[in-house]
Design an enzyme around this catalytic site. Structure first.
Site, mmCIF file in Angstrom:
data_model
loop_
_atom_site.group_PDB
_atom_site.id
_atom_site.type_symbol
_atom_site.label_atom_id
_atom_site.label_comp_id
_atom_site.label_asym_id
_atom_site.label_seq_id
_atom_site.Cartn_x
_atom_site.Cartn_y
_atom_site.Cartn_z
ATOM 1 N N ASP A 22 0.828 -1.215 0.000
ATOM 2 C CA ASP A 22 0.000 0.000 0.000
ATOM 3 C C ASP A 22 0.859 1.261 0.000
ATOM 4 O OD1 ASP A 22 -2.297 1.492 0.008
ATOM 5 O OD2 ASP A 22 -2.618 1.351 2.176
ATOM 6 N N HIS A 39 2.879 3.396 -8.984
ATOM 7 C CA HIS A 39 2.742 1.954 -9.224
ATOM 8 C C HIS A 39 3.986 1.423 -9.932
ATOM 9 C CE1 HIS A 39 -1.260 2.205 -7.744
ATOM 10 N NE2 HIS A 39 -1.774 2.816 -8.792
ATOM 11 N N SER A 67 -7.254 -5.639 -5.907
ATOM 12 C CA SER A 67 -8.401 -6.175 -5.172
ATOM 13 C C SER A 67 -9.674 -6.075 -6.002
ATOM 14 C CB SER A 67 -8.588 -5.411 -3.858
ATOM 15 O OG SER A 67 -9.102 -4.126 -4.133
ATOM 16 N N LEU A 133 10.874 -20.576 -4.424
ATOM 17 C CA LEU A 133 9.772 -19.759 -3.907
ATOM 18 C C LEU A 133 8.525 -19.855 -4.796
ATOM 19 C CD1 LEU A 133 8.830 -17.306 -2.040
ATOM 20 C CD2 LEU A 133 9.662 -15.838 -3.868
#
Ligand code: FPP
Length: 248
Positions: A22, A39, A67, A133
């Protein structure tokens, strides 16, 4: 001062770390640039976080990239974010391959534009044999969306008698979430000084340790991840039990 990297206990690294990235917009504002620039700078932070996670042996890293609610942002910002995802996925695949990173995605991927989806599918497929990962991108994701989705599947199975409603328990429920097969995160990090979960992994964070930091996402680097992990390692996780039960 000694780096957090050196202070962390390599035997107690969390298996799964989730991050709410955020503050891109505020970072841009502070730097007199557009939100999109914020961004774009956030991509460098993603790179550093992924590198850091791999270095210390985190198995799963989930990043909240877009989201369900983010669709409500101005169209120009949504479009720019979608292009950024396509670009970043394309540009990073070689490096991810070299670092043995696997990629997966959670969320309503069908709602993503065709080019994002095609790119993502290609990249996931290219990296699917990697054993390092597991980088999980949450795209068009929300915890409530995932829960509703699970309920719909469970209801359908019950309606056609594949599933006895009496047998529904935690284990059955979690098998229907998009995070099925991934251990719950031990640590959730949120940048930018906001103390909220914002509809992220609602079911999965029941016993997750939360770590909030004031830094804005474009300023986040792997050392910040290591700092959060060191903080996590100093906490006592009791899962509702007493200290005596945990230590014995
Ligand atoms: C939140 O900041 C950030 C986002 C909604 C987008 C996250 C996307 C990236 C970091 C780009 C790259 C990602 C990948 C996975 C390649 P905000 O816009 O809500 O910031 P604000 O609260 O300060 O306005």
């Amino acid at each position: 001062m000694e780096s957090f990297r050196n202070r962390l206990d390599t035997k107690k690294v969390p298996k799964h770390v989730a991050i709410i990235m955020d503050g891109n917009g505020r970072w841009a504002e502070q730097h007199g640039s557009s939100r999109i620039m914020g961004h774009e700078h956030g991509v460098e932070s993603v790179r550093s976080a992924v590198e850091g996670a791999g270095e210390i042996g985190i198995r799963h890293l989930t990043l909240y990239a877009f989201s369900t609610e983010n669709w409500e942002r101005p169209k120009a910002e949504v479009d720019a974010l979608m292009s950024l995802f396509v670009q970043a996925i394309e540009n990073e695949t070689d490096k991810l391959m070299k670092n043995n990173v696997r990629l997966s995605a959670i969320g309503n991927i069908a709602a993503m534009p065709a080019d994002v989806k095609a790119n993502l599918d290609r990249c996931i497929d290219r990296l699917k044999e990697n054993t390092g990962l597991n980088l999980i991108l949450a795209l068009s994701y929300s915890g409530q969306w995932d829960i509703i989705n699970a309920v719909k599947q469970i209801a359908a199975e019950a309606a056609n008698q594949q599933l006895d409603p009496e047998k529904i328990n935690n284990e059955v429920f979690r098998k229907h979430l998009s995070t099925s097969g991934i251990p719950d995160p031990e640590l959730l990090i949120r940048t930018s000084g906001e103390y909220r979960i914002s509809n992220f992994l609602l079911w999965e964070i029941a016993y997750t340790e939360l770590y909030f930091m004031p830094k804005l996402w474009p300023d986040f680097r792997k050392e910040d991840l290591f700092e959060a992990v060191v903080d996590y390692q100093n906490r006592e996780r009791r899962f509702g039990k007493t200290r005596e039960q945990i230590t014995n």
